[in-house]
Design an enzyme around this catalytic site. Sequence first.
Site, PDB file in Angstrom:
ATOM      1  CG  HIS A 114      -1.758   1.223   1.357  1.00 30.53           C
ATOM      2  ND1 HIS A 114      -2.693   1.591   0.423  1.00 30.53           N
ATOM      3  CD2 HIS A 114      -1.789   2.170   2.332  1.00 30.53           C
ATOM      4  CE1 HIS A 114      -3.272   2.722   0.810  1.00 30.53           C
ATOM      5  NE2 HIS A 114      -2.733   3.083   1.963  1.00 30.53           N
ATOM      6  CG  ASP A 130      -1.335   2.051  -4.797  1.00 25.56           C
ATOM      7  OD1 ASP A 130      -1.221   2.045  -6.036  1.00 25.56           O
ATOM      8  OD2 ASP A 130      -2.366   2.442  -4.205  1.00 25.56           O
TER       9      ASP A 130
END
Length: 110
Positions: A79, A82
């Site tokens: 995450h 990202d």
Amino acid sequence: MVNVEKLSETAMHIITYAGLAKSYYMQGLMYYKEGNTEAALKLIQEGEDEFIRAHHAHGETLTNEMSTSDPQISLLMAHAEDQLMSAETIKIMVMELIDVYKEKRGNKGE
């Protein structure tokens, strides 16, 4: 052995810095759109500073992982990566939009 707690802490730093970068980039674009070039460029620079902090934290994590024989992939780190990449994408798009506004204004926005 990878310290999972340290990895999670670093991931949270990356997420925070990347989130701040995205916010600064978007705020900078809004100021630029309103014609406040000085404030816009200041915010974009602040976004760049936060992006660099995120990028350095990410690079340090990769370097540390390469030096161990126990690579660790976590959902939190995925995450974080990202968020880092989306911050870079937003920066690119903001800079392109600023160029469009410059052309529209006949380069009076500089």
